[in-house]
Design a protein around this motif. Structure first.
Motif, mmCIF file in Angstrom:
data_model
loop_
_atom_site.group_PDB
_atom_site.id
_atom_site.type_symbol
_atom_site.label_atom_id
_atom_site.label_comp_id
_atom_site.label_asym_id
_atom_site.label_seq_id
_atom_site.Cartn_x
_atom_site.Cartn_y
_atom_site.Cartn_z
ATOM 1 N N ALA A 50 0.846 -1.197 0.000
ATOM 2 C CA ALA A 50 0.000 0.000 0.000
ATOM 3 C C ALA A 50 0.884 1.251 0.000
ATOM 4 O O ALA A 50 1.966 1.261 0.587
ATOM 5 C CB ALA A 50 -0.909 -0.006 1.227
ATOM 6 N N SER A 51 0.408 2.287 -0.656
ATOM 7 C CA SER A 51 1.123 3.559 -0.672
ATOM 8 C C SER A 51 1.141 4.162 0.734
ATOM 9 O O SER A 51 0.237 3.931 1.534
ATOM 10 C CB SER A 51 0.427 4.525 -1.630
ATOM 11 N N LYS A 52 2.170 4.951 1.020
ATOM 12 C CA LYS A 52 2.235 5.655 2.310
ATOM 13 C C LYS A 52 1.170 6.756 2.386
ATOM 14 O O LYS A 52 0.804 7.196 3.464
ATOM 15 C CB LYS A 52 3.624 6.264 2.517
ATOM 16 N N ASP A 53 0.697 7.194 1.215
ATOM 17 C CA ASP A 53 -0.354 8.205 1.156
ATOM 18 C C ASP A 53 -1.693 7.520 1.447
ATOM 19 O O ASP A 53 -2.149 6.692 0.661
ATOM 20 C CB ASP A 53 -0.375 8.847 -0.231
ATOM 21 N N PRO A 54 -2.333 7.849 2.549
ATOM 22 C CA PRO A 54 -3.582 7.164 2.900
ATOM 23 C C PRO A 54 -4.727 7.422 1.905
ATOM 24 O O PRO A 54 -5.685 6.653 1.873
ATOM 25 C CB PRO A 54 -3.919 7.719 4.286
ATOM 26 N N LEU A 55 -4.606 8.455 1.099
ATOM 27 C CA LEU A 55 -5.647 8.747 0.107
ATOM 28 C C LEU A 55 -5.369 8.110 -1.256
ATOM 29 O O LEU A 55 -6.202 8.175 -2.150
ATOM 30 C CB LEU A 55 -5.793 10.268 -0.056
#
Length: 193
Positions: free
Chosen positions: A76-81
């Motif tokens: 998963a990306s570190k960007d939660p969005l």
């Protein structure tokens, strides 16, 4: 996690190209790995690859790589969005190399002619934390373009879309404003400074 060595990044690049090709997808290396192939001395931190297809999304292409080589995996990306996953290639115990899968049209990447790319010239510079690295890379690539490869944008850039060349000129002018000593090499490869 430490940065991969050049031989490791080359291994990841070969695995990526080979795996995509086995799935019927042509691709070309861009970014730091492509610069390294042409003689830039900096070891790239990752592999940037443009997939020459309009049949798959970037996420589908990552899925193809993961399904066809057990060393590829996504997180998963570190960007939660973010709605995307980040692709990595396993090099060994706790060592991996990031792979950025790109498509023409993303980040102003032009469509690649069927016959493929030859030397496309220096990359654009990016403001921010990587600026000092990009500045060094651009300087070295300009030297290589003039001294080793005899690049001339007017002669060699005919297969690039006009919109890509206009964006390159805009970036080049901003670069020369910040780094005036580079103007001569930009002229040498065919840009009007």
């Amino acid at each position: 996690m430490s940065h991969p060595r050049l031989d490791e990044v080359e291994r990841v690049a070969r695995a990526t190209v080979t795996t995509l090709l086995s799935a019927g997808i042509r691709s070309c290396l861009v970014g730091g790995m492509a610069c390294s192939i042409y003689g830039n001395s900096r070891v790239p931190n990752d592999v940037d690859i443009v997939c020459l297809t309009d049949k798959h999304t970037q996420e589908e292409l990552k899925g193809i790589l993961v399904a066809n080589d057990i060393n590829f995996y996504t997180i998963a990306s570190k960007d939660p969005l973010a709605t995307y996953r980040v692709l990595w290639y396993r090099l060994g115990f706790r060592r991996s190399c990031k792979v950025d899968v790109l498509l023409p049209g993303v980040m102003n990447i032009p469509p690649v002619p069927r016959r493929g790319w030859t030397i496309a010239g220096p990359t654009s510079f990016i403001l921010g934390e990587k600026q000092h690295v990009d500045v060094r890379d651009i300087g070295e690539l300009l030297d290589l373009a003039v001294e080793k490869y005899d690049v001339n944008v007017k002669r060699d850039g005919k297969s690039l879309p006009e919109s890509f060349l206009r964006a390159a000129v805009t970036r080049m002018k901003a670069y020369v404003k910040s780094f005036p000593n580079s103007a001569e090499h930009w002229r040498d490869i065919g840009f009007h400074v």
